[in-house]
Design a protein around this motif. Structure first.
Motif, PDB file in Angstrom:
ATOM      1  N   LYS A 225      99.838  77.956   1.985  1.00  0.00           N
ATOM      2  CA  LYS A 225      99.073  78.017   3.230  1.00  0.00           C
ATOM      3  C   LYS A 225      99.485  79.265   4.009  1.00  0.00           C
ATOM      4  CE  LYS A 225      98.033  75.376   7.428  1.00  0.00           C
ATOM      5  NZ  LYS A 225      98.349  74.143   8.196  1.00  0.00           N
ATOM      6  N   LEU A 226      98.518  80.131   4.296  1.00  0.00           N
ATOM      7  CA  LEU A 226      98.781  81.388   5.000  1.00  0.00           C
ATOM      8  C   LEU A 226      98.232  81.325   6.415  1.00  0.00           C
ATOM      9  CD1 LEU A 226      97.849  84.256   2.489  1.00  0.00           C
ATOM     10  CD2 LEU A 226     100.116  83.657   3.296  1.00  0.00           C
ATOM     11  N   LYS A 227      98.971  81.910   7.340  1.00  0.00           N
ATOM     12  CA  LYS A 227      98.467  82.101   8.698  1.00  0.00           C
ATOM     13  C   LYS A 227      98.673  83.554   9.081  1.00  0.00           C
ATOM     14  CE  LYS A 227      98.689  77.578  10.953  1.00  0.00           C
ATOM     15  NZ  LYS A 227      99.189  76.851  12.138  1.00  0.00           N
ATOM     16  N   VAL A 228      97.650  84.176   9.651  1.00  0.00           N
ATOM     17  CA  VAL A 228      97.746  85.547  10.153  1.00  0.00           C
ATOM     18  C   VAL A 228      97.846  85.466  11.671  1.00  0.00           C
ATOM     19  CG1 VAL A 228      96.656  87.802  10.275  1.00  0.00           C
ATOM     20  CG2 VAL A 228      96.367  86.397   8.233  1.00  0.00           C
ATOM     21  N   LEU A 229      98.948  85.989  12.222  1.00  0.00           N
ATOM     22  CA  LEU A 229      99.242  85.862  13.644  1.00  0.00           C
ATOM     23  C   LEU A 229      99.666  87.200  14.232  1.00  0.00           C
ATOM     24  CD1 LEU A 229     101.438  82.712  13.092  1.00  0.00           C
ATOM     25  CD2 LEU A 229      99.309  82.653  14.385  1.00  0.00           C
ATOM     26  N   SER A 230      99.594  87.307  15.549  1.00  0.00           N
ATOM     27  CA  SER A 230     100.034  88.517  16.237  1.00  0.00           C
ATOM     28  C   SER A 230     101.508  88.398  16.602  1.00  0.00           C
ATOM     29  CB  SER A 230      99.213  88.720  17.511  1.00  0.00           C
ATOM     30  OG  SER A 230      99.786  89.738  18.306  1.00  0.00           O
ATOM     31  N   SER A 231     102.261  89.477  16.356  1.00  0.00           N
ATOM     32  CA  SER A 231     103.662  89.504  16.770  1.00  0.00           C
ATOM     33  C   SER A 231     103.790  89.888  18.247  1.00  0.00           C
ATOM     34  CB  SER A 231     104.453  90.485  15.912  1.00  0.00           C
ATOM     35  OG  SER A 231     103.941  91.800  16.060  1.00  0.00           O
ATOM     36  N   LEU A 232     102.675  90.326  18.855  1.00  0.00           N
ATOM     37  CA  LEU A 232     102.714  90.819  20.231  1.00  0.00           C
ATOM     38  C   LEU A 232     102.151  89.821  21.229  1.00  0.00           C
ATOM     39  CD1 LEU A 232     101.524  94.472  19.514  1.00  0.00           C
ATOM     40  CD2 LEU A 232     103.868  93.614  19.632  1.00  0.00           C
ATOM     41  N   HIS A 233     101.274  88.922  20.766  1.00  0.00           N
ATOM     42  CA  HIS A 233     100.648  87.957  21.667  1.00  0.00           C
ATOM     43  C   HIS A 233     100.726  86.562  21.061  1.00  0.00           C
ATOM     44  CE1 HIS A 233      98.469  91.862  22.291  1.00  0.00           C
ATOM     45  NE2 HIS A 233      98.898  91.636  23.512  1.00  0.00           N
ATOM     46  N   ARG A 234     101.142  85.584  21.836  1.00  0.00           N
ATOM     47  CA  ARG A 234     101.264  84.207  21.348  1.00  0.00           C
ATOM     48  C   ARG A 234      99.899  83.524  21.447  1.00  0.00           C
ATOM     49  NH1 ARG A 234     106.710  82.310  21.150  1.00  0.00           N
ATOM     50  NH2 ARG A 234     108.075  84.123  21.008  1.00  0.00           N
ATOM     51  N   VAL A 235      99.049  83.776  20.465  1.00  0.00           N
ATOM     52  CA  VAL A 235      97.709  83.175  20.424  1.00  0.00           C
ATOM     53  C   VAL A 235      97.465  82.618  19.025  1.00  0.00           C
ATOM     54  CG1 VAL A 235      96.762  84.674  22.213  1.00  0.00           C
ATOM     55  CG2 VAL A 235      96.629  85.395  19.822  1.00  0.00           C
ATOM     56  N   GLU A 236      96.480  81.728  18.930  1.00  0.00           N
ATOM     57  CA  GLU A 236      96.114  81.174  17.628  1.00  0.00           C
ATOM     58  C   GLU A 236      95.582  82.284  16.729  1.00  0.00           C
ATOM     59  OE1 GLU A 236      96.260  78.109  16.144  1.00  0.00           O
ATOM     60  OE2 GLU A 236      97.546  77.545  17.827  1.00  0.00           O
ATOM     61  N   GLY A 237      95.977  82.256  15.480  1.00  0.00           N
ATOM     62  CA  GLY A 237      95.532  83.274  14.539  1.00  0.00           C
ATOM     63  C   GLY A 237      94.459  82.750  13.604  1.00  0.00           C
ATOM     64  N   THR A 238      94.490  83.222  12.366  1.00  0.00           N
ATOM     65  CA  THR A 238      93.522  82.820  11.343  1.00  0.00           C
ATOM     66  C   THR A 238      94.268  82.153  10.196  1.00  0.00           C
ATOM     67  OG1 THR A 238      92.053  84.667  11.883  1.00  0.00           O
ATOM     68  CG2 THR A 238      91.745  83.612   9.741  1.00  0.00           C
ATOM     69  N   THR A 239      93.765  81.017   9.738  1.00  0.00           N
ATOM     70  CA  THR A 239      94.349  80.322   8.591  1.00  0.00           C
ATOM     71  C   THR A 239      93.572  80.680   7.332  1.00  0.00           C
ATOM     72  OG1 THR A 239      95.053  78.471   9.987  1.00  0.00           O
ATOM     73  CG2 THR A 239      94.925  78.070   7.614  1.00  0.00           C
ATOM     74  N   VAL A 240      94.304  81.070   6.292  1.00  0.00           N
ATOM     75  CA  VAL A 240      93.696  81.377   5.000  1.00  0.00           C
ATOM     76  C   VAL A 240      93.950  80.184   4.086  1.00  0.00           C
ATOM     77  CG1 VAL A 240      93.570  83.004   3.078  1.00  0.00           C
ATOM     78  CG2 VAL A 240      94.241  83.810   5.362  1.00  0.00           C
ATOM     79  N   LYS A 241      92.878  79.553   3.627  1.00  0.00           N
ATOM     80  CA  LYS A 241      93.001  78.323   2.834  1.00  0.00           C
ATOM     81  C   LYS A 241      91.718  78.133   2.045  1.00  0.00           C
ATOM     82  CE  LYS A 241      91.208  75.552   6.667  1.00  0.00           C
ATOM     83  NZ  LYS A 241      91.437  74.427   7.597  1.00  0.00           N
ATOM     84  N   GLU A 242      91.666  77.044   1.294  1.00  0.00           N
ATOM     85  CA  GLU A 242      90.414  76.706   0.631  1.00  0.00           C
ATOM     86  C   GLU A 242      89.455  76.138   1.673  1.00  0.00           C
ATOM     87  OE1 GLU A 242      89.336  77.490  -2.083  1.00  0.00           O
ATOM     88  OE2 GLU A 242      91.078  77.962  -3.319  1.00  0.00           O
ATOM     89  N   VAL A 243      88.369  76.857   1.899  1.00  0.00           N
ATOM     90  CA  VAL A 243      87.368  76.427   2.881  1.00  0.00           C
ATOM     91  C   VAL A 243      86.109  76.044   2.120  1.00  0.00           C
ATOM     92  CG1 VAL A 243      86.019  77.058   4.899  1.00  0.00           C
ATOM     93  CG2 VAL A 243      88.320  77.969   4.615  1.00  0.00           C
TER      94      VAL A 243
END
Length: 404
Positions: A225-243
């Motif tokens: 399970k992958l998540k792409v997140l910002s190191s500069l802002h604490r916000v929800e990112g994008t999840t890479v998964k089987e969609v």
């Protein structure tokens, strides 16, 4: 207790302030009751600076010595980050790629991970330490240091997550997720909440610089399970998964790749085996070929055109020229002023007219198409580099991607 693998890119640890920012993200995760393994890239422009230092010595350094040199960049990052974590009151230890058990192939500069011996990692985790690992590097069977090539730290992180059966692999970058296109080019770009492995793999392969394509391929293979997140802002990112539900959106993103050059092998005899000779010679040097066109030449000959990565262009030309006594081309020409622009979406396979809509957008903006390649989830075109950004905006607008 969850096991979390976190990866931070070079811009995220570019200076002392950012190192402490990253350390706070890591220690917050640790204090929430998780085991944490961190993978770090070299700081800022360190890798580029090391390459320039090599050029001061020689124009043609051996690939082995370049790996010895470049691996030092990550060692600086991991030691500084471990110091910052300890200053914030949490136990940490830094490990080089080989200390962390990365065993790789012997192809310097583009090594592949064969296996990871996780014994040392597990020992340190059992001591309740945050383990900070140098990305991008490993050790081959000759006990020589190797590097994994472009985006190798992403690959290191996903490989660790797979080997340790981590609950999640978080990739921290200077953007806060995966967008429908590069927001620096198109202000209307929209962040995606989730994206499938296949779509992300295509976008990564086609120039979207958020994730390395090898890391996505590995994540899909081992269901990481992958998540792409910002190191500069604490916000929800994008999840890479089987969609599974992709029909609602036939195109998910537009990508641009400027690291592209075209080669044309002109007036090759129209005989069986000529195409094989050309591409087998390139494959022997691990030079990937993308868009391919074979067209009628003159007097029983063919012209064969294809694209390679710009940073492999000279190597590809050297290979072809050296083999031209068996290829038999009248001339070999190239163009390094082109870009590849692509649309990606798992829903495209069940929606007719997607390609024509893309071509309409290019036609309406007077942008000429040189080559085309298609698959079930992508359409790629080769165009003049000067038109690339305009093409991205036009295609993004045509599919109304700013309104999802």
């Amino acid at each position: 207790m969850s096991l979390v693998v976190q990866k931070f890119g070079g811009s995220s640890v570019a200076n002392a302030e950012r190192v402490f920012n990253v350390a706070r993200i890591i220690t917050d995760t640790y204090k929430a009751g998780n085991q944490v393994v961190v993978v770090v890239s070299a700081q800022g422009d360190t890798t580029d600076d090391l390459i320039e230092k090599a050029k001061e010595i020689t124009d043609r350094p051996s690939k082995r010595e370049m790996d010895m040199l470049l691996a030092t960049g990550e060692q600086i990052s991991i030691s500084l980050l471990a110091m910052a974590i300890e200053k914030l009151g949490c136990p940490a230890i830094s490990l080089t790629g080989w200390q962390a058990g990365f065993n790789t192939s012997s192809q310097y500069g583009m090594a592949r991970i064969h296996k990871i011996n996780t014994e040392r990692l597990k020992i340190e985790l059992d001591k309740n330490k945050i383990v900070v690992v140098a990305g991008f590097q490993g050790l081959n069977k000759h006990d020589d240091i190797t590097t994994l090539g472009r985006g190798g730290s992403d690959t290191s992180a996903v490989a660790l997550a797979a080997a340790l059966s981590a609950d999640v692999c978080e990739i921290y970058t200077d953007v806060d997720g995966v967008y429908t296109t590069d927001p620096r080019i198109c202000p209307d770009a929209v962040k995606l909440n989730d994206i499938s492995y296949d779509e992300m793999l295509e976008l990564a392969s086609l120039g979207a610089n958020v994730l390395n394509n090898r890391s996505v391929e590995m994540a899909k293979k081992y269901n990481v399970k992958l998540k792409v997140l910002s190191s500069l802002h604490r916000v929800e990112g994008t999840t890479v998964k089987e969609v599974k539900d992709v029909e609602k959106m036939m195109v998910r993103g537009v990508a641009r790749d400027n690291n592209t050059a075209s080669i044309a092998v002109m007036e090759v005899d129209d005989q069986p085996g000529k195409v094989y000779t050309i591409f087998s010679k390139l494959a022997a040097k691990d030079i990937n070929v993308d868009l391919i066109i074979q067209s009628e030449g003159r007097e029983g000959t063919r012209d064969i055109s294809f694209t390679v990565a710009s940073d492999r262009l000279q190597e590809a030309l050297d290979v072809l020229n050296a083999a031209n006594d068996v290829i038999g081309a009248k001339k070999i020409i190239f163009d390094d002023t082109v870009s590849k622009v692509s649309i990606v979406g798992a829903g495209m396979v069940s929606n007719a007219g997607v390609a024509s809509k893309m071509f309409e957008a290019l036609f309406q903006n007077n942008i000429n198409v040189r080559m085309i390649a298609t698959s079930e989830i992508k359409v790629s075109v080769l165009i003049d580099r000067a038109d690339a950004e305009r093409a991205v905006v036009a295609i993004h607008d045509k599919f109304d991607l700013g309104r999802i």
